[in-house]
Design an enzyme around this catalytic site. Structure first.
Site, short mmCIF file in Angstrom:
data_model
loop_
_atom_site.label_atom_id
_atom_site.label_comp_id
_atom_site.label_asym_id
_atom_site.label_seq_id
_atom_site.Cartn_x
_atom_site.Cartn_y
_atom_site.Cartn_z
N ARG A 1 0.79 -1.24 0.00
CA ARG A 1 0.00 0.00 0.00
C ARG A 1 0.82 1.29 0.00
O ARG A 1 0.24 2.37 -0.07
CB ARG A 1 -0.96 0.04 1.20
CG ARG A 1 -1.90 -1.15 1.30
CD ARG A 1 -2.79 -1.27 0.09
NE ARG A 1 -3.84 -2.27 0.31
CZ ARG A 1 -4.49 -2.88 -0.68
NH1 ARG A 1 -4.18 -2.62 -1.95
NH2 ARG A 1 -5.43 -3.74 -0.41
N ASN B 1 -0.21 -1.72 -7.38
CA ASN B 1 -1.37 -0.82 -7.38
C ASN B 1 -1.35 0.14 -6.20
O ASN B 1 -2.29 0.22 -5.42
CB ASN B 1 -2.68 -1.62 -7.44
CG ASN B 1 -2.83 -2.61 -6.30
OD1 ASN B 1 -1.85 -2.95 -5.64
ND2 ASN B 1 -4.05 -3.05 -6.05
N HIS C 1 -3.61 -11.24 -13.55
CA HIS C 1 -4.87 -11.19 -12.78
C HIS C 1 -5.97 -11.50 -13.78
O HIS C 1 -6.28 -10.69 -14.65
CB HIS C 1 -5.03 -9.78 -12.18
CG HIS C 1 -6.39 -9.50 -11.60
ND1 HIS C 1 -6.58 -9.31 -10.26
CD2 HIS C 1 -7.61 -9.35 -12.17
CE1 HIS C 1 -7.88 -9.06 -10.03
NE2 HIS C 1 -8.52 -9.07 -11.18
N HIS D 1 -3.76 -15.81 -7.96
CA HIS D 1 -4.94 -16.14 -7.14
C HIS D 1 -6.02 -16.96 -7.86
O HIS D 1 -7.14 -16.50 -8.06
CB HIS D 1 -5.56 -14.88 -6.52
CG HIS D 1 -5.63 -13.67 -7.43
ND1 HIS D 1 -6.26 -13.69 -8.64
CD2 HIS D 1 -5.14 -12.40 -7.28
CE1 HIS D 1 -6.18 -12.50 -9.19
NE2 HIS D 1 -5.51 -11.71 -8.40
N ASP E 1 -2.00 -13.04 -1.12
CA ASP E 1 -2.73 -11.90 -1.70
C ASP E 1 -3.10 -10.92 -0.57
O ASP E 1 -4.21 -10.38 -0.53
CB ASP E 1 -3.96 -12.33 -2.49
CG ASP E 1 -4.50 -11.21 -3.37
OD1 ASP E 1 -3.91 -10.10 -3.37
OD2 ASP E 1 -5.52 -11.41 -4.05
N HIS F 1 -6.71 -3.33 4.46
CA HIS F 1 -7.57 -2.16 4.29
C HIS F 1 -7.82 -1.53 5.65
O HIS F 1 -7.70 -2.19 6.69
CB HIS F 1 -8.91 -2.54 3.67
CG HIS F 1 -8.82 -2.88 2.21
ND1 HIS F 1 -8.48 -1.95 1.26
CD2 HIS F 1 -9.01 -4.04 1.55
CE1 HIS F 1 -8.48 -2.53 0.06
NE2 HIS F 1 -8.79 -3.80 0.21
#
Lengths: 307, 446
Positions: B75, B105, B190, B243, B316, B320
């Protein structure tokens, strides 16, 4: 008998006894709305908040009138946009409301599960007035009240629910309720409107309206949401009206004393022809009348009343 | 400091080793000896006298190559309220990981040298775990133009992925596979057809039907797995599928491998531990992408792990903040904070007989190292001392507030699990040791 529940989140969570208790209590409230002075002091001093994140005429008004006829103080909050867009989260809004000590919060929200979130976190009773495509328990209860009043029973009746089952909270709540009460439920719609494994809910599944309404005691038509056309759920309103509407021709397949229901708002000439909506089989407006009684019953039972 | 790890059960799939008791001697960051009963004093007490030898009694422990998690989200930069490179590293070493790869990301996304170098530098400042940045396939992960692969490789990226988003354009994916292969770099895909998954919030199926939530069909994943296998076959390049969550994807990958196509695959612990039934109460901790699937899919994932179709287990790890999860299900962010439960959930597979301990460790160390072409995953004499010791029997209850990760978002809160890391060595240095003193029999924790 008391309703041993803090919240009404869905028909799925209600037992047959609880449904009967609510319907019996509602029966006794029907009369109040026919009086010269349509008010009883039952909920004096109670506060009810109607928190509506989605447009609503019928349901919101019905809850407000139900509260007022029981002498509760009712407050309406309409959020035209979602809580996220608005900037305050649903939980923050609800906690602020909770801080003003309401007894019941009625919530409608476009996101499935939103009432469950509030029920987990807040002290007041939560009534789900429609969450996404999940449940609309008060609609199913008022539908069952109406059926019971007109037919004298629910068990054994053939009920056809026609339209966009996949996106309908009314369909889900009615399927839970009617199958629990012993009705034989059929659903029909094009494959794009039938969610995967819907048959596991205990319903017969048809791809065409005519098969589903054959010998039906009750036909429940669902509103077609016009925005689904853009998502290619169906090709056009014209085609839908031609192949999936209830009209004076195909209704002959149903029983002679069939009753036609619709949760509203209706699209005249799309899922239901005007002749049917306004015709002798239609009990659409009686559904609305009974909605007030069912909501009075729920407000009464949730605030500690006995049936 | 030099270390003697005594009396553990040493499991090292890279050299078909499963031996107990076996001692490991680490000197100046390197594994120098792997023998039964290495003397504590070495050459006539030289080490003991110089005081630079620490002895760990690891009786009852499993000693394995340092675990490698090839799929995490740290993050940083951009979403430091969810996780930072430091908190993610702390979570990793305390959970037995010595190397982790982090997805691009972030904000800004890792599609350029500056971000890759920033991540590397931050990780070095933390000095806990080896952090390997994965850079984007396309600029901005927008699926339109290839990122500067060679420059990113030179800056320290180990693979390319637009993780979180698919590369929808097959022509661009083809070019990415070809160009990356030409510089020896892996591409991680992905797999999600956005047209099929559009608007979906959970697996399309019976549970979604009951909840009235729009579904993400398994085929949204399968069709892209099939596409990427076809592209890899056509171009003769490798591709790694991230994944894996569906039965059909497992079957497609199994079939591709028998045809000699260079496809590798990973799955995450939640796909072999939970199904969409978890979501019945709208608990956003179970919202993840790809979504939790059906019991049928779960069984197929286990079978794929067992027969080698699925090469690696990666968490994965998608931390959050509370504000991302304490909202309506529809608005909640997708992802599970997975680093701290990964090993114990993997050990459940060993306990139920779905995998051997060797297979589990293989999928959590040497296989990810091979796929990413990074060092580690072995305890061979002469290799760098990245070592994990864990107590396979230690019972613990997942307490989300105690996560080292900033992300407390896990569907496994309250689960009773067994198995916990007790000692993690990175580059021959102790980066984590369980605070509980082990019975050292006089040796202990030195």
């Amino acid at each position: 008998m008391k309703l041993q529940k803090k919240d009404i989140l869905g028909i799925k969570d209600l037992s047959i006894e609880e449904i009967n208790l609510i319907l019996d209590t509602a029966d006794s409230f029907v009369e109040v709305s026919t009086r010269e002075i349509k008010k009883v002091p039952t909920l004096r001093g109670k506060t009810i908040v109607n928190l509506f994140y989605e447009a609503s005429t019928r349901t919101r008004t019905s809850f407000e009138i139900a509260g007022k006829r029981l002498s509760a103080d009712t407050i309406n909050i309409s959020a035209s946009t979602s809580s996220v867009v608005k900037g305050e989260t649903l939980i923050d809004t609800a906690r602020n409301l909770e801080a003003m000590n309401p007894d019941v919060i009625v919530i409608r929200h476009s996101a499935a599960g939103a009432p469950h979130l509030l029920a987990r976190l807040l002290k007041p009773s939560i009534i789900n007035a429609g969450d996404g495509a999940h449940e609309h328990p008060t609609q199913a209860l008022l539908d069952m009240l109406t059926i019971r009043a007109k037919k004298g029973k629910i068990a054994g009746l053939k009920v056809a629910i026609v339209g966009d089952i996949a996106h309908s909270r009314v369909a889900r709540s009615n399927i839970y309720g009617l199958t629990k009460m012993g009705a034989l439920v059929a659903v029909a719609g094009p494959a794009t409107m039938l969610p995967l494994h819907i048959e596991k809910m205990g319903v017969a599944v048809f791809r065409h309206i005519n098969e589903a309404i054959q010998d039906a005691d009750i036909i429940m038509m669902l509103r077609v949401q016009t925005e689904r056309e853009k998502q290619n759920i169906f090709p056009s309103l014209r085609e839908y009206a031609a192949y999936f509407s209830l009209n004076t021709r195909n209704i002959r397949r149903a029983k002679d004393d069939v009753l036609v229901m619709h949760p509203g708002p209706i699209n005249r000439g799309v899922e239901i022809s005007p002749d049917i909506a306004d015709g002798p089989y239609s009990i659409i407006l009686e559904q609305v009348t009974n909605g007030v009684a069912v909501r009075m019953a729920l407000l009464y039972l949730l605030t500690g009343g006995t049936g | 400091m030099n270390y003697l790890l005594k009396g553990g059960r040493v499991v090292d799939p890279s050299q078909q080793l499963d031996s107990c008791p076996l001692d490991i001697l680490v000197e100046r960051g390197v594994i120098v000896k792997l023998e039964d009963n290495i003397a504590k004093t070495g050459a006539a007490g030289r080490r003991a006298k110089s005081g630079d030898l620490q002895v760990f009694n690891l009786e009852g422990m499993v000693v394995a190559p340092g675990l490698i998690d090839m799929h995490t989200h740290l993050r940083e930069p951009g979403f430091e309220y969810k996780e930072t490179i430091r908190t993610g590293s702390e979570a990793a070493v305390a959970s037995g990981f010595t190397s982790i790869a982090c997805m691009p990301n972030t904000n800004p996304v890792n599609d350029n040298r500056a971000v890759t170098e920033f991540i590397k530098r931050k990780a070095q400042e933390c000095g806990l775990v080896r952090v390997y940045p994965v850079a984007t396939i396309t600029v901005g992960s927008e699926g339109a133009h290839l990122a500067e692969f060679a420059d990113l490789k030179d800056a320290g990226a180990v693979a390319f992925s637009d993780d979180g988003k698919p590369v929808m354009n097959a022509g661009i994916m083809r070019r990415a596979l070809e160009y990356a292969a030409s510089i020896g770099m892996p591409v991680i895909s992905h797999c999600e057809d956005l047209n099929l998954s559009a608007g979906g919030l959970m697996n399309e199926g019976w549970i979604a039907t009951k909840l009235g939530l729009p579904g993400i069909p398994g085929i949204a994943e399968d069709i892209m797995v099939a596409r990427d296998i076809a592209l890899a076959g056509f171009t003769g390049t490798p591709v790694h599928i991230a994944h894996v969550s569906t039965k059909e994807a497992v079957s497609l990958i199994r079939n591709a491998k028998t045809r000699g196509i260079g496809v590798t695959a990973e799955t995450a612990p939640h796909y072999f531990s939970l199904t969409d039934e978890f979501l019945e109460e709208f608990d956003t901790n179970g919202k993840v992408n790809p979504p939790l699937r059906t019991p049928d899919d779960l069984q197929a994932i286990k079978e794929g792990l067992r027969d080698g179709t699925i090469d690696a287990i990666a968490s994965d790890h998608a931390p959050h903040g509370r504000t991302d999860k304490e909202v309506e299900f529809e608005y909640a962010s997708a992802g599970i904070s997975g680093l701290e439960t990964s090993l114990a959930l993997g050990l459940r597979l060993v306990e139920e007989g779905a995998l051997t301990l060797t297979q589990l460790i293989e999928k959590m160390s040497i296989m990810p190292a091979k796929i990413l072409k990074i060092p580690g995953g072995t305890l061979r004499v002469g290799s760098v001392a990245d070592i994990t010791a864990f107590d396979p029997g230690m019972a613990w209850t997942v307490a989300l507030p105690l996560f080292r990760s900033r992300g407390k978002n896990s569907p496994f809160g309250g689960w009773a699990l067994r198995g916990k890391a007790v000692l993690t060595l990175v580059n021959g240095e102790v980066k984590y040791r369980n605070p509980l003193p082990l019975d050292g029999g006089g040796l202990g924790w030195g």
